[in-house]
Design an enzyme around this catalytic site. Structure first.
Site, short mmCIF file in Angstrom:
data_model
loop_
_atom_site.label_atom_id
_atom_site.label_comp_id
_atom_site.label_asym_id
_atom_site.label_seq_id
_atom_site.Cartn_x
_atom_site.Cartn_y
_atom_site.Cartn_z
N SER A 113 0.58 -1.34 -0.04
CA SER A 113 -0.13 -0.03 -0.01
C SER A 113 1.06 1.26 -0.08
O SER A 113 1.79 1.87 -0.71
CB SER A 113 -0.86 -0.14 1.23
OG SER A 113 -2.06 1.08 1.37
N HIS A 114 1.08 2.06 0.96
CA HIS A 114 1.06 3.50 1.04
C HIS A 114 2.95 3.43 1.75
O HIS A 114 3.30 4.30 1.74
CB HIS A 114 0.39 4.23 1.98
CG HIS A 114 0.37 3.37 2.89
ND1 HIS A 114 -0.46 2.42 3.35
CD2 HIS A 114 0.75 3.59 4.57
CE1 HIS A 114 -1.06 2.44 4.53
NE2 HIS A 114 0.21 3.30 5.11
N ASP A 277 -2.29 6.38 -3.41
CA ASP A 277 -1.36 6.68 -3.00
C ASP A 277 -0.56 4.66 -3.51
O ASP A 277 -1.45 3.93 -4.55
CB ASP A 277 -2.25 5.38 -1.00
CG ASP A 277 -2.65 3.86 -1.64
OD1 ASP A 277 -3.70 4.33 -2.02
OD2 ASP A 277 -2.50 3.26 -1.00
N ASP A 279 -1.22 1.88 -3.77
CA ASP A 279 -1.90 0.80 -5.08
C ASP A 279 -3.22 1.05 -5.42
O ASP A 279 -4.12 0.34 -5.68
CB ASP A 279 -2.14 -0.79 -3.93
CG ASP A 279 -2.76 -0.41 -2.43
OD1 ASP A 279 -2.54 1.42 -1.89
OD2 ASP A 279 -3.19 -1.47 -1.87
N ASP A 281 -5.76 2.90 -3.75
CA ASP A 281 -7.40 2.57 -2.57
C ASP A 281 -7.52 3.46 -2.71
O ASP A 281 -8.07 3.93 -1.19
CB ASP A 281 -7.48 0.81 -1.98
CG ASP A 281 -6.04 0.50 -1.22
OD1 ASP A 281 -5.25 1.67 -1.45
OD2 ASP A 281 -6.08 -0.52 -0.11
N ARG A 282 -6.61 4.58 -1.70
CA ARG A 282 -6.82 5.54 -0.83
C ARG A 282 -6.86 6.75 -1.65
O ARG A 282 -6.75 6.98 -2.49
CB ARG A 282 -5.65 5.68 0.28
CG ARG A 282 -5.32 4.62 1.38
CD ARG A 282 -3.76 4.73 2.19
NE ARG A 282 -4.07 3.85 2.69
CZ ARG A 282 -3.54 4.30 4.02
NH1 ARG A 282 -3.20 5.84 4.64
NH2 ARG A 282 -3.73 3.25 5.15
N LYS A 376 -11.64 -0.30 -0.41
CA LYS A 376 -11.69 0.94 -0.99
C LYS A 376 -10.93 1.80 -1.96
O LYS A 376 -10.65 0.70 -2.92
CB LYS A 376 -10.48 2.06 0.03
CG LYS A 376 -9.23 1.01 0.55
CD LYS A 376 -8.72 1.82 1.63
CE LYS A 376 -7.60 1.89 2.48
NZ LYS A 376 -7.36 0.78 3.68
C1 G1P Z 1 -4.40 1.66 8.51
C2 G1P Z 1 -5.06 2.26 8.86
C3 G1P Z 1 -6.26 1.45 8.13
C4 G1P Z 1 -6.41 0.79 6.62
C5 G1P Z 1 -5.33 0.20 7.21
C6 G1P Z 1 -4.58 -0.80 5.26
O1 G1P Z 1 -3.61 1.08 9.16
O2 G1P Z 1 -4.83 3.15 9.55
O3 G1P Z 1 -7.64 2.15 8.99
O4 G1P Z 1 -7.38 -0.18 6.28
O5 G1P Z 1 -3.75 1.30 7.18
O6 G1P Z 1 -5.13 1.07 4.94
P1 G1P Z 1 -2.46 0.61 10.71
O7 G1P Z 1 -1.66 0.75 10.27
O8 G1P Z 1 -3.59 1.44 10.87
O9 G1P Z 1 -3.12 -0.91 11.91
ZN ZN Z 2 -3.43 1.33 0.07
#
Ligand code: G1P
Ligand code: ZN
Length: 543
Positions: A113-114, A277, A279, A281-282, A376
């Site tokens: 992801s990010h 982000d 991937d 989804d954000r 998302k």
């Molecule tokens: C974080 C975000 C959460 C999201 C997840 C995946 O998780 O807070 O809302 O679903 O990334 O993108 P966390 O690092 O808080 O467990």
């Molecule tokens: Zn992501």
């Protein structure tokens, strides 16, 4: 096709977190590490022989290597066919769309992801089920169990396939279809939004936008949809996906998408700004000199869904993660629809969406989505806003202010303390929890605490229980502080503190969120000795 059985030994710590297994690339590069986890996924599944698997990732370093490994293992394990995104690319929401459209058995998404990418960055792998959504905890728990005593995995010995050429090839006896990464997704978007009207908005001469793809997966999607199909002009920044995201941190927030923020807050700013982000989804939504918190964004979407073709027949209900502000709750109340509060992580929305209990859902962490997929969806949120802007012909700021005037404003902020000592972070949480009994009724800096608990959730569809999902401290005026440890980080611990205060008085809606929440920020530190345990004077990221 000769199937080879390779002897292996378990690795410690292959436990999927909030969203799949995420580790540093060097960990994934260990011999058999990826293979063990993939075989554990397959062993945890039943009756997939001959069925379709979807495979793709966000294009980060190690993506292509991992895809070839997984294709060989999928062939050896008996999948009927694999659909793989061209170049190994599928954004997370696009993968979800492809799984659903093709009625696939499931999918494997390669992404952290990010989190930063590149040889020194992170890699990740996640399994999604046939509804297109992340596997529920019972599946991820089963996968983890299997990783702990795995002794053999299956693969085949054959040449890699060309991931860049569209069309059907064979991996051993198994057909692999290399599909265009964007087409299915873009077609789905066209069924939901008024593309004609958005096109007119871009053609009006009075509207422009900037989209920051952060050198991550959404570049090709944003170009195909916003620039080509909607005629937005040349508006995509950092649109070329890079294996290390240009050494950036592909997280669309005020800190990491600074380039875009500076544009929207600068002179001659466009009317609308958005980012996505790693991937895809954000999403982050910005107007001219204005930032829409993800919690507010969800509320505005719910309140305006009737203006958007895909949702004009009405929304069934909404859901938000527990730490997300209650702004959307107020909209749901006025619409007379249900509002669900779930633990953090998209997987908790799956059952509600499948059961038709909710149509829109979101998290404070820049995630919004709907029942169109089971992830998302960053670009979807951008299109949703564009559709609202095209119909209402107002600025982002006007829409936000009118929203607050109607519903009141939930001042909201999240403070992250990244990469702090894991043991100290745990002590902070334990000590907070040890105070639970004594907190209700106590007044701290003038604020009276009404409750203190660790959030637990019973899924209304399958009755599964999830405990200890975050510490909540509630106050007499409805304000709230939530403490959680991240489940996605890969180094040390990340402490997240979520602060929220409701303000009905319109005259006070223009306050800066940090000012409006200053008292709560102070109380959070007093209650949890944040500075002491994190050894930090300031959070690393404020959103
Ligand atoms: C974080 C975000 C959460 C999201 C997840 C995946 O998780 O807070 O809302 O679903 O990334 O993108 P966390 O690092 O808080 O467990
Ligand atoms: Zn992501």
């Amino acid at each position: 096709m000769e199937i080879i059985k390779v002897q292996t030994q378990p690795f410690n710590g292959q436990k999927p977190g909030t969203s799949g297994l995420r580790k540093q690339v060097s960990i994934f590069q260990q011999v058999h590490y990826l293979e063990n986890f993939v075989q554990s996924i397959f062993n945890a599944l039943e009756d997939f022989q001959g069925k379709t698997l979807v495979l793709g990732g966000d294009g980060r370093y190690h993506n292509r290597t991992a895809i070839q490994v997984i294709l060989k293992m999928a062939a050896a394990n008996g999948f009927g066919r694999v659909l793989v995104g061209q170049g190994g690319i599928l954004s997370t929401p696009a993968a979800s769309a492809v799984i659903r459209k093709n009625k696939a058995f499931g999918g494997i998404i390669l992404s952290a992801s990010h989190n930063p990418g590149g040889p020194d960055g992170d890699f990740g792998i996640k399994y999604n089920i046939s509804n297109g959504g992340p596997a529920p905890e019972k599946v991820t728990d089963a996968i983890y169990q299997i990783t702990q005593d795995i002794s053999v995995y299956q693969s085949i010995e054959t040449a890699d396939i060309d991931l860049d050429r569209l069309g059907s090839v064979k991996m051993g006896d198994m057909p692999v279809e290399v599909i265009d990464s964007v087409t299915d997704y873009a077609e789905l978007m066209e069924t939901l939004f008024d593309f004609e009207r958005i096109k007119q908005l871009f053609n009006s001469g009075a509207f422009s936008m900037a989209f920051d793809a952060m050198h991550a997966v959404t570049g090709p999607y944003a170009k195909a949809i916003l620039e080509d199909r909607l005629g937005a002009g040349n508006i995509v920044l950092n649109g070329e996906p890079l294996e290390d995201f240009g050494k950036g941190h592909p997280d669309p927030n005020l800190t990491y998408a600074k380039e875009l923020v500076d544009i929207l807050y600068g002179t001659n700013a466009p009317q609308f700004g958005a980012a996505s982000d790693g991937d895809g989804d954000r999403n982050m939504i910005l107007g001219q000199g204005c930032f829409v918190t993800p919690s507010d964004s969800l509320a505005v979407m719910a309140a305006n869904a009737h203006l958007v073709p895909g949702y004009s027949q009405g929304i069934a209900g909404v859901a938000r993660s527990m730490p997300t502000s209650a702004a959307v709750d107020r909209v749901a109340k006025q619409l007379g629809i249900a509002c669900y509060e779930t633990p953090t992580g998209w997987k908790f929305f799956g059952n509600l969406l499948d059961a038709g209990k909710v149509t829109l859902c979101g998290e404070e962490s820049f995630g919004t989505g709907s029942d169109h997929v089971r992830e998302k969806d960053g670009l979807w949120a951008v299109l949703f806003w564009l559709n609202i802007l095209a119909v209402r012909q107002q600025s982002v700021q006007q829409i936000l202010k009118q929203h607050w005037a109607q519903y009141g404003r939930n001042f909201y902020s999240r403070h992250d303390y990244e990469n702090v000592d894991a043991a100290q972070a745990k002590t902070l949480m334990d000590e907070l929890e040890a105070q639970f009994d004594s907190l209700p009724g106590k007044t701290i800096s003038g604020a009276r605490i009404t409750f203190a608990d660790n959030f637990s959730y019973t899924d209304p569809v399958d009755n599964s229980r999830s405990e200890k999902q975050g510490i909540r401290i509630g106050f007499a005026d409805g304000s709230r502080i939530v403490f959680r440890l991240s489940g996605t980080g890969t180094a040390g611990a990340t402490l997240r503190i979520y602060l929220e205060r409701f303000e009905a008085n319109t005259d006070l809606h223009d306050l800066d969120a940090q000012e409006a929440l200053a008292d709560l920020i102070q109380i959070a530190d007093e209650l949890a000795k944040v500075k002491h345990y994190t050894k930090r004077e300031q959070p690393s990221v404020i959103t």
